[in-house]
Design a protein around this motif. Structure first.
Motif, PDB file in Angstrom:
ATOM      1  N   LEU A  60       0.871  -1.183   0.000  1.00 42.01           N
ATOM      2  CA  LEU A  60       0.000   0.000   0.000  1.00 42.01           C
ATOM      3  C   LEU A  60       0.905   1.229   0.000  1.00 42.01           C
ATOM      4  N   PRO A  61       1.320   1.699  -1.185  1.00 39.30           N
ATOM      5  CA  PRO A  61       2.319   2.783  -1.250  1.00 39.30           C
ATOM      6  C   PRO A  61       1.804   4.085  -0.627  1.00 39.30           C
ATOM      7  N   GLU A 118      -1.656   4.057  -8.186  1.00 33.91           N
ATOM      8  CA  GLU A 118      -1.441   3.020  -7.183  1.00 33.91           C
ATOM      9  C   GLU A 118      -1.230   3.589  -5.779  1.00 33.91           C
ATOM     10  N   LEU A 119      -1.014   4.884  -5.673  1.00 32.35           N
ATOM     11  CA  LEU A 119      -0.783   5.477  -4.362  1.00 32.35           C
ATOM     12  C   LEU A 119      -1.980   5.221  -3.456  1.00 32.35           C
ATOM     13  N   HIS A 120      -1.730   4.569  -2.364  1.00 30.91           N
ATOM     14  CA  HIS A 120      -2.796   4.294  -1.407  1.00 30.91           C
ATOM     15  C   HIS A 120      -3.174   5.548  -0.632  1.00 30.91           C
ATOM     16  N   PHE A 145      -3.531  18.802  -5.217  1.00 31.94           N
ATOM     17  CA  PHE A 145      -4.594  19.072  -6.185  1.00 31.94           C
ATOM     18  C   PHE A 145      -4.409  18.223  -7.438  1.00 31.94           C
ATOM     19  N   TYR A 146      -3.209  18.210  -7.962  1.00 31.97           N
ATOM     20  CA  TYR A 146      -2.910  17.485  -9.201  1.00 31.97           C
ATOM     21  C   TYR A 146      -3.181  15.990  -9.032  1.00 31.97           C
ATOM     22  N   LEU A 147      -2.717  15.413  -7.944  1.00 28.14           N
ATOM     23  CA  LEU A 147      -2.894  13.977  -7.719  1.00 28.14           C
ATOM     24  C   LEU A 147      -4.351  13.633  -7.440  1.00 28.14           C
ATOM     25  N   GLY A 176      -7.584  10.702  -8.171  1.00 26.11           N
ATOM     26  CA  GLY A 176      -8.461  10.454  -7.036  1.00 26.11           C
ATOM     27  C   GLY A 176      -7.722  10.085  -5.774  1.00 26.11           C
ATOM     28  N   THR A 177      -6.499  10.595  -5.622  1.00 26.65           N
ATOM     29  CA  THR A 177      -5.647  10.225  -4.497  1.00 26.65           C
ATOM     30  C   THR A 177      -6.267  10.650  -3.163  1.00 26.65           C
TER      31      THR A 177
END
Length: 328
Positions: free
Chosen positions: A25-26, A53-55, A71-73, A78-79
């Motif tokens: 879970l990165p 993949e960022l958890h 904001f960008y992520l 949907g981070t």
């Protein structure tokens, strides 16, 4: 199964450093300045993690150089964003004091905090557990993260290898000095092999750095004007970095527009703001924080200037809810 590792990204101003916990879970800790968001994504990709993949993204605190990529992520992938609950309240209500952006005149694009963290919470990455430590001082909602397996501390801007984070006595209160001291005392009781701060290189002797930070804070308690000078120089240097320098004829008007400059001049040095301009310029040059180049005052620290077009957008939390609406 992905092998777990901790990857440290030392970045140039205006972006803060980042830490990536590469695991099942990165987790990404802090996201840099807004104008560097695409670079932030590229660094994560080059480390072998797709941004989708960022958890979780965890912010140590809400200053623009640490949350600018949120904001960008969040918009593109949907981070999920996590931060201390006290930061979250200001962010999610689009409070004009959020990120101290209005007072500092620093742009921050809108984001939402999805997970509100408290002291002693645990963040699981698969094979690791990060303990959330509330370490106020630099900001009231500042947190550090401790990984006990490898005895690693991620300390944000509480302290650096050869410095400490500036203290915002006008937004965080005069007790921020004592809070910082108490936070350092708490961390000094941990077993720490390495520490990663928000600026500068990896800290290989964390307890030595913590002791040096406590010594400096003790001097500040006895001589409060040192707190003001440290903050003024750091804030103004960051302004010079964001604007890639200021022409000599622009400096007076630029400083007089800033809330931080007005407050420090009037209340820390008991001067009219107009009187404090030359005093601050002289100290920036004397200390080596800035220098003159072709009639421009530029910051001495290595940096990559944000694009003028990006800076001209002048995004502040007071405008988030109307110009950049986000879904809850």
């Amino acid at each position: 199964m992905r092998k777990s590792s901790i990857i440290f990204f030392q970045r140039k101003f205006p972006s803060a450093n980042m830490v990536l916990i590469k695991d099942q879970l990165p987790i990404l800790i802090d996201t840099g300045f807004g104008s560097d968001a695409e670079e932030t994504e590229q660094l994560v990709r080059e480390a072998g993690i797709l941004p989708e993949e960022l958890h979780l993204v965890v912010n140590t605190h809400y200053h623009s150089d640490h949350v600018g990529g949120n904001f960008y992520l969040q918009k593109n992938y949907g981070t999920t964003i996590a931060a201390h609950k006290w930061d979250a309240g200001l962010i999610n209500s689009c409070d004009r004091e959020a990120c101290s952006a209005e007072w500092l005149d620093q742009p921050v694009e809108p984001y939402q905090v999805n997970i509100k963290l408290s002291n002693n919470d645990e963040i699981h990455t698969g094979s690791r557990t990060l303990k959330v430590l509330h370490t106020p001082g630099h900001t009231l909602g500042h947190i550090s993260l401790y990984e006990p397996e490898e005895e690693i501390l991620i300390c944000g801007d509480l302290f650096h290898k050869n410095d400490i984070g500036w203290l915002n006595i006008f937004r965080e209160g005069v007790a921020s000095i004592q809070r910082s001291m108490e936070s350092l005392d708490r961390l000094s009781k941990l077993q720490i092999q390495h520490a990663y701060s928000g600026h500068g290189p990896r800290i290989d002797n964390p307890l030595v750095a913590i002791d040096a930070a406590r010594t400096r804070l003790d001097k500040w308690i006895k001589a409060p004007e040192k707190v003001a000078w440290h903050a003024c120089k750091r804030i103004f240097a960051f302004t010079l970095i964001m604007k890639n320098g200021l022409a000599k004829e622009e400096i007076d008007n630029d400083l007089l527009r800033c809330g931080w400059f007005q407050d420090f001049a009037r209340y820390s040095f008991q001067l009219r703001p107009e009187e404090f301009i030359q005093i601050l310029l002289d100290e920036m040059i004397r200390s080596g924080a800035a220098c003159w180049h072709n009639n421009y005052l530029i910051a001495s620290a290595p940096y990559q200037a944000p694009p003028v077009k990006w800076m001209n957008r002048n995004i502040k939390p007071k405008d988030w809810s109307t110009q950049y609406p986000l879904r809850d």
